[in-house]
Structures are given as structure tokens and as C-alpha cells.
Design a protein around this motif. Structure first.
Motif, PDB file in Angstrom:
ATOM      1  N   MET A   1      -1.526  -0.584  -6.719  1.00 29.25           N
ATOM      2  CA  MET A   1      -0.205   0.017  -6.817  1.00 29.25           C
ATOM      3  C   MET A   1       0.312   0.481  -5.454  1.00 29.25           C
ATOM      4  O   MET A   1       1.506   0.594  -5.240  1.00 29.25           O
ATOM      5  CB  MET A   1      -0.241   1.206  -7.790  1.00 29.25           C
ATOM      6  N   THR A   2      -0.617   0.772  -4.535  1.00 31.71           N
ATOM      7  CA  THR A   2      -0.192   1.242  -3.218  1.00 31.71           C
ATOM      8  C   THR A   2       0.639   0.178  -2.503  1.00 31.71           C
ATOM      9  O   THR A   2       1.622   0.495  -1.849  1.00 31.71           O
ATOM     10  CB  THR A   2      -1.421   1.606  -2.366  1.00 31.71           C
ATOM     11  N   LYS A   3       0.246  -1.092  -2.646  1.00 32.20           N
ATOM     12  CA  LYS A   3       0.990  -2.172  -2.006  1.00 32.20           C
ATOM     13  C   LYS A   3       2.404  -2.266  -2.569  1.00 32.20           C
ATOM     14  O   LYS A   3       3.366  -2.466  -1.826  1.00 32.20           O
ATOM     15  CB  LYS A   3       0.253  -3.502  -2.201  1.00 32.20           C
ATOM     16  N   ILE A   4       2.529  -2.123  -3.887  1.00 26.52           N
ATOM     17  CA  ILE A   4       3.853  -2.173  -4.507  1.00 26.52           C
ATOM     18  C   ILE A   4       4.701  -1.015  -4.016  1.00 26.52           C
ATOM     19  O   ILE A   4       5.886  -1.188  -3.708  1.00 26.52           O
ATOM     20  CB  ILE A   4       3.729  -2.150  -6.044  1.00 26.52           C
ATOM     21  N   LYS A   5       4.113   0.178  -3.934  1.00 29.36           N
ATOM     22  CA  LYS A   5       4.853   1.349  -3.447  1.00 29.36           C
ATOM     23  C   LYS A   5       5.321   1.132  -2.014  1.00 29.36           C
ATOM     24  O   LYS A   5       6.461   1.473  -1.655  1.00 29.36           O
ATOM     25  CB  LYS A   5       3.988   2.605  -3.537  1.00 29.36           C
ATOM     26  N   ASN A   6       4.459   0.568  -1.188  1.00 31.45           N
ATOM     27  CA  ASN A   6       4.839   0.297   0.201  1.00 31.45           C
ATOM     28  C   ASN A   6       5.991  -0.696   0.274  1.00 31.45           C
ATOM     29  O   ASN A   6       6.911  -0.537   1.086  1.00 31.45           O
ATOM     30  CB  ASN A   6       3.637  -0.250   0.978  1.00 31.45           C
ATOM     31  N   LYS A   7       5.960  -1.709  -0.585  1.00 33.02           N
ATOM     32  CA  LYS A   7       7.045  -2.694  -0.602  1.00 33.02           C
ATOM     33  C   LYS A   7       8.355  -2.061  -1.036  1.00 33.02           C
ATOM     34  O   LYS A   7       9.418  -2.327  -0.458  1.00 33.02           O
ATOM     35  CB  LYS A   7       6.684  -3.858  -1.529  1.00 33.02           C
ATOM     36  N   ILE A   8       8.300  -1.220  -2.075  1.00 37.03           N
ATOM     37  CA  ILE A   8       9.509  -0.547  -2.550  1.00 37.03           C
ATOM     38  C   ILE A   8      10.040   0.406  -1.490  1.00 37.03           C
ATOM     39  O   ILE A   8      11.254   0.513  -1.284  1.00 37.03           O
ATOM     40  CB  ILE A   8       9.224   0.187  -3.874  1.00 37.03           C
ATOM     41  N   ASP A   9       9.138   1.089  -0.792  1.00 35.99           N
ATOM     42  CA  ASP A   9       9.553   1.988   0.291  1.00 35.99           C
ATOM     43  C   ASP A   9      10.230   1.204   1.421  1.00 35.99           C
ATOM     44  O   ASP A   9      11.195   1.677   2.024  1.00 35.99           O
ATOM     45  CB  ASP A   9       8.351   2.756   0.840  1.00 35.99           C
ATOM     46  N   ARG A  10       9.728   0.023   1.705  1.00 33.06           N
ATOM     47  CA  ARG A  10      10.331  -0.811   2.751  1.00 33.06           C
ATOM     48  C   ARG A  10      11.731  -1.280   2.355  1.00 33.06           C
ATOM     49  O   ARG A  10      12.608  -1.442   3.193  1.00 33.06           O
ATOM     50  CB  ARG A  10       9.440  -2.011   3.050  1.00 33.06           C
ATOM     51  N   LEU A  11      11.936  -1.478   1.063  1.00 31.68           N
ATOM     52  CA  LEU A  11      13.271  -1.860   0.584  1.00 31.68           C
ATOM     53  C   LEU A  11      14.265  -0.716   0.705  1.00 31.68           C
ATOM     54  O   LEU A  11      15.460  -0.937   0.863  1.00 31.68           O
ATOM     55  CB  LEU A  11      13.180  -2.309  -0.881  1.00 31.68           C
ATOM     56  N   GLY A  12      13.757   0.510   0.608  1.00 33.27           N
ATOM     57  CA  GLY A  12      14.641   1.674   0.721  1.00 33.27           C
ATOM     58  C   GLY A  12      15.672   1.700  -0.388  1.00 33.27           C
ATOM     59  O   GLY A  12      15.368   1.482  -1.558  1.00 33.27           O
ATOM     60  N   TYR A  13      16.924   1.979  -0.001  1.00 33.40           N
ATOM     61  CA  TYR A  13      17.979   2.058  -1.016  1.00 33.40           C
ATOM     62  C   TYR A  13      18.380   0.684  -1.553  1.00 33.40           C
ATOM     63  O   TYR A  13      19.184   0.584  -2.481  1.00 33.40           O
ATOM     64  CB  TYR A  13      19.210   2.781  -0.460  1.00 33.40           C
ATOM     65  N   HIS A  14      17.818  -0.388  -0.997  1.00 33.34           N
ATOM     66  CA  HIS A  14      18.069  -1.732  -1.522  1.00 33.34           C
ATOM     67  C   HIS A  14      17.191  -2.035  -2.747  1.00 33.34           C
ATOM     68  O   HIS A  14      17.406  -3.054  -3.411  1.00 33.34           O
ATOM     69  CB  HIS A  14      17.797  -2.781  -0.446  1.00 33.34           C
TER      70      HIS A  14
END
Length: 215
Positions: A1-14
Motif C-alpha cells: 500500500m505504501t507504493k500506492i500512497k506514494n503514487k497518489i501523493d505524486r499526483l497531488g491534486y490531480h
């Protein structure tokens, strides 16, 4: 799940969903789908876990992986233009630090906003290298380019050569990513076919059972 969270964080408001909503919706919809399939696939129930696993992974691909890849590709294209303008500013006699600052002020891009935010941190006591290292950018290549520029400014006398190398790396990466997307087209078509036709086939096969359930 950490990888998914990092990806979502990289997307930011997108990001279509934040991490908490993503995990909750994926879990609940997957659970509902599994129970629903077990209910209607009374004879071929072994299809239920296969379809559920497919849905579980597609949920991540459609809402995280694809948007992130598109976002990074667009971000890096903007970064190429950003660094080209930095190079143009260098030809006017500016040093790299001033060239970066001028470009960030007058070129409208997300990288510009991020760099201006880093400059604000510099005013509060950070060094430029520290501020850039702490920047959260979706593309590691762009961040490495900024880090290399601030470090090489102290060692390299040929600033234009440094800029050319940075721009070339970004352009090469854009070409590589484009080739990867072209190679993935057959897989993406297969995924779309599975998403569209598998539910449609199930609907046709078990239409009578579904009608009986609602009746």
C-alpha cells in the motif's frame, strides 16, 4: 500500500481520489462485486475470484497508474521547455541560479511554482541545494536535473553544456516513455476488452437468473 500512497501523493491534486478514499472504495466495491458474483454465478462460482482479482487490480491501474503516467509525461514536456528557457537566459549572461529564478517567474508551469516555493524556503534560511532536495516533484528525472544544475554550477565552467545535457536527458526519457506507451497499446486494448466484454458476456449468459432475482 505504501507504493500506492506514494503514487497518489505524486499526483497531488490531480489524483481522482485521495489515498483513504481510494482504499475504502476499492475494498468495498471489490467485496460487493465478489458477493454479487457468488450470488449470480451459482454454477460457475469459480469465475468469481478471477473477476474480482481482475477488478481489484484494474481499479489501481485506471485510477492511479494511468493518470500518474500521463501526468509525469506532461510534466516532463513542460520541464523541457522550462530548461530551454533557462538555457536561453544563460546565453544572456545570467548564472544558473538567476536563470532558474527568472524562468520560474515568467514561465507558467507547475515546475515554476515548485521552484518559487523552494526559493521562499531559501529566504527562511535553507540553502538552495537543501530546498531543491526537499522539493516534492512527480518526476525524479526533473528533480535530479535541478540538483545536478545547482551542484555543477560550482564545478563546471561550461554552463551551456550542462544545460544541454539536462535537456537531452529529458528528451531521451520522453522518447523512451513514448515507445513504452506504444508497446503497451495491445495490453491496454486487451484490458479494455476485458472490462467491457466480460461483464457484457456475463450479463447475456445469466440474464434469466438476474431477471428472476429482481422479480
Amino acid at each position: 500500500m505504501t507504493k500506492i500512497k506514494n503514487k497518489i501523493d505524486r499526483l497531488g491534486y490531480h489524483a481522482p481520489l485521495n489515498y483513504v478514499k481510494f482504499t475504502r472504495i476499492r475494498f468495498l466495491t471489490t467485496l460487493f462485486l465478489f458477493i454479487y458474483l457468488l450470488f449470480i454465478l451459482t454454477k460457475d462460482y469459480f469465475y468469481a475470484p478471477i473477476i474480482t482479482i481482475l477488478y481489484y487490480n484494474l481499479f489501481r491501474v485506471v485510477l492511479v497508474d494511468w493518470p500518474l503516467n500521463i501526468y509525469i509525461a506532461r510534466y516532463e514536456r513542460e520541464a523541457i521547455r522550462f530548461f530551454e528557457l533557462v538555457k536561453l537566459s544563460l546565453t544572456k549572461g545570467n548564472n544558473i541560479e538567476n536563470a532558474l529564478e527568472l524562468t520560474a517567474k515568467y514561465f507558467n508551469s507547475e515546475l515554476s511554482y515548485a521552484y518559487i516555493a523552494a526559493l521562499i524556503e531559501v529566504k527562511f534560511g535553507k540553502s538552495l541545494v537543501e530546498a531543491i532536495n526537499d522539493m516534492e516533484l512527480p518526476s525524479s528525472i526533473v528533480k535530479n536535473a535541478l540538483v545536478s544544475l545547482t551542484k555543477k554550477e560550482l564545478k563546471s565552467k561550461n554552463k551551456l553544456e550542462v544545460m544541454d545535457n539536462v535537456i537531452e536527458v529529458l528528451k531521451n526519457n520522453a522518447d523512451i516513455e513514448m515507445q513504452k506507451r506504444i508497446n503497451k497499446v495491445p495490453l491496454q486494448v486487451l484490458v479494455v476488452l476485458l472490462v467491457i466484454f466480460v461483464p457484457l458476456m456475463l450479463l447475456i449468459i445469466y440474464a434469466k437468473d438476474i431477471v428472476m432475482i429482481f422479480n
